[in-house]
Enzyme design. Structure first.
Site, mmCIF file in Angstrom:
data_model
loop_
_atom_site.group_PDB
_atom_site.id
_atom_site.type_symbol
_atom_site.label_atom_id
_atom_site.label_comp_id
_atom_site.label_asym_id
_atom_site.label_seq_id
_atom_site.Cartn_x
_atom_site.Cartn_y
_atom_site.Cartn_z
ATOM 1 N N ALA A 172 -76.069 76.328 85.499
ATOM 2 C CA ALA A 172 -76.406 76.340 84.653
ATOM 3 C C ALA A 172 -76.842 74.595 85.143
ATOM 4 O O ALA A 172 -77.913 74.544 83.944
ATOM 5 C CB ALA A 172 -74.836 76.949 83.243
ATOM 6 N N ASP A 175 -75.679 84.182 90.482
ATOM 7 C CA ASP A 175 -76.054 83.275 89.311
ATOM 8 C C ASP A 175 -76.611 82.630 88.902
ATOM 9 O O ASP A 175 -77.280 82.689 87.586
ATOM 10 C CB ASP A 175 -74.692 82.240 90.155
ATOM 11 C CG ASP A 175 -73.052 82.696 89.285
ATOM 12 O OD1 ASP A 175 -73.247 83.833 89.777
ATOM 13 O OD2 ASP A 175 -71.822 81.362 88.771
ATOM 14 N N LEU A 180 -68.342 81.561 85.099
ATOM 15 C CA LEU A 180 -68.988 81.396 83.911
ATOM 16 C C LEU A 180 -70.445 81.098 84.734
ATOM 17 O O LEU A 180 -71.224 80.976 83.335
ATOM 18 C CB LEU A 180 -68.804 81.245 82.568
ATOM 19 C CG LEU A 180 -67.445 81.783 81.313
ATOM 20 C CD1 LEU A 180 -66.637 81.156 80.322
ATOM 21 C CD2 LEU A 180 -67.832 83.268 82.147
ATOM 22 N N GLY A 181 -70.722 80.578 85.399
ATOM 23 C CA GLY A 181 -71.629 80.231 86.123
ATOM 24 C C GLY A 181 -72.321 78.815 85.600
ATOM 25 O O GLY A 181 -73.253 78.196 85.563
HETATM 26 O O1 PMV Z 1 -66.880 83.193 90.075
HETATM 27 P P1 PMV Z 1 -68.565 82.460 89.723
HETATM 28 O O2 PMV Z 1 -69.426 82.547 89.181
HETATM 29 O O3 PMV Z 1 -68.518 81.808 91.126
HETATM 30 O O4 PMV Z 1 -68.831 84.005 90.775
HETATM 31 C C1 PMV Z 1 -68.466 84.200 92.187
HETATM 32 C C2 PMV Z 1 -68.687 86.154 92.544
HETATM 33 C C3 PMV Z 1 -68.765 86.350 93.630
HETATM 34 O O5 PMV Z 1 -69.481 87.967 93.771
HETATM 35 C C4 PMV Z 1 -67.424 86.956 94.195
HETATM 36 C C5 PMV Z 1 -69.043 85.608 95.152
HETATM 37 C C6 PMV Z 1 -70.875 85.154 94.890
HETATM 38 O O6 PMV Z 1 -70.999 84.844 95.770
HETATM 39 O O7 PMV Z 1 -71.370 86.575 94.037
#
Ligand code: PMV
Length: 326
Positions: free
Chosen positions: A112, A153, A107-108
């Site tokens: 955030a 993100d 959820l970032g």
């Molecule tokens: O789980 P999160 O919110 O850290 O998202 C990771 C998303 C990926 O595509 C798997 C990695 C990225 O750096 O975009």
């Protein structure tokens, strides 16, 4: 200096995670809830700058050796802020950070809390900053947490609008449809480490590049179709894209038994689509429901299927009360 506060939303990658690391498009939205907030207040001029992470009950004083763990991104953020704004007092203020965003579940949360903190710093010390510059600063903290993140993100959280994102390219801001989107999030309760999952996928791709690259390309196409559906408010088509995307994520090995259980539970009670969000192997599942009643049904189904928490939300800027009423 004045007392200041900053806020930032959580986010969902609705389509395209993992493939985005290999240059394909991904689509993410900022969420109405949950969010993070930071407060900056003055203290005695002789006191060192203090950062307080309320959720972890940990504090760090500027001037002490660089902290490890959760505090490191904040100490770097503040050092970078002081360097770029040399007139900022180096004593006599405190920054407190609070977040309702579950950690390590897609959820970032990291982006955030850092965004909320930088917004509070900017407001307190009168720094004007563009959303792009905010996103770039937060990317630096993301690298501390996630190694080589794609940047999706920090972009969606700093911009605060749905974005179609391509690594290393200008993002596209996507207007939210007039009709509210009924999103439901269920947390498997399993915290993932993005760095590890991304690295496992990278290693698996080395062994089967052709297969992985064609799956990533398919995810990219699904993402573009899904974004068109989103723009039109075509929930069924968007939900179908989410399901197709989930199939590809399972094929690259980032789903899990717990994720699959939540997805089945959501689809069984009529969700239009459901998929893992973020790195996978745990973390959260996002489902799209047709109505507010449907969203409540999905939320209860998530809980019955073992979700640690489940909540209904919408896109930041869309009236969440209206989401609940309509
Ligand atoms: O789980 P999160 O919110 O850290 O998202 C990771 C998303 C990926 O595509 C798997 C990695 C990225 O750096 O975009």
């Amino acid at each position: 200096m004045r007392i200041a506060s900053g806020r930032a939303p959580s986010k969902l990658i609705l389509l395209g995670e993992h493939a985005v690391v290999y240059g394909h498009p991904a689509f993410a939205v900022p969420l109405a809830v949950p969010g993070a907030e930071a407060q900056l207040a003055g203290a005695d001029r002789c006191e060192p700058v203090v950062v307080h992470l309320e959720d972890f009950k940990i504090r760090w004083e500027f001037g002490l050796p660089e902290p490890a763990g959760e505090l490191l991104p904040f100490s770097r953020l503040i050092s970078s802020f002081l360097k770029s704004n040399p007139k900022t007092p180096k004593t006599g203020w405190r920054l407190s950070i609070r977040s309702r965003i579950p950690i390590g579940c897609g959820l970032g949360s990291g982006a955030a809390v850092a965004t909320a903190a930088l917004r509070a710093l900017d407001e307190a010390f009168g720094v004007e900053r563009s959303p792009k510059s905010l996103s770039d600063e937060i990317y630096k903290t993301e690298k501390i947490l996630h190694g080589t993140p794609s940047g999706i993100d920090n972009t969606v959280i700093a911009i605060g609008r749905p974005v179609l994102f391509r690594k290393g390219k200008e993002f596209e801001s996507v207007p939210a449809p007039n009709s509210p989107l009924h999103l439901v999030v269920g947390d498997t309760g399993i915290r993932h480490q993005t760095v590890e999952v991304v690295s496992d996928v990278r290693n698996a791709r080395k062994a089967a590049a052709g297969r992985y690259d064609s799956i990533f390309a398919e995810i990219g196409e699904i993402t573009l179709k899904g974004v068109q559906a989103f723009k039109k408010g075509a929930g069924r088509t968007l939900g179908k894209a989410m399901n197709e995307n989930q199939g590809r994520l399972a094929a690259i090995g980032v789903s899990s038994r717990e994720i699959d259980a939540l997805i089945s539970a959501a689809l069984d009670v009529g969700a239009l689509g459901a998929k893992l969000c973020g790195a996978g192997r745990g973390g959260c599942v996002a489902a799209l429901a047709e109505s507010s009643e449907g969203a409540e049904r999905v939320k209860e189904a998530f809980k019955a299927a073992g979700a640690k928490t489940a909540f209904v939300t919408g896109i930041l800027g869309q009236d969440i009360e209206a989401c609940a009423r309509s």
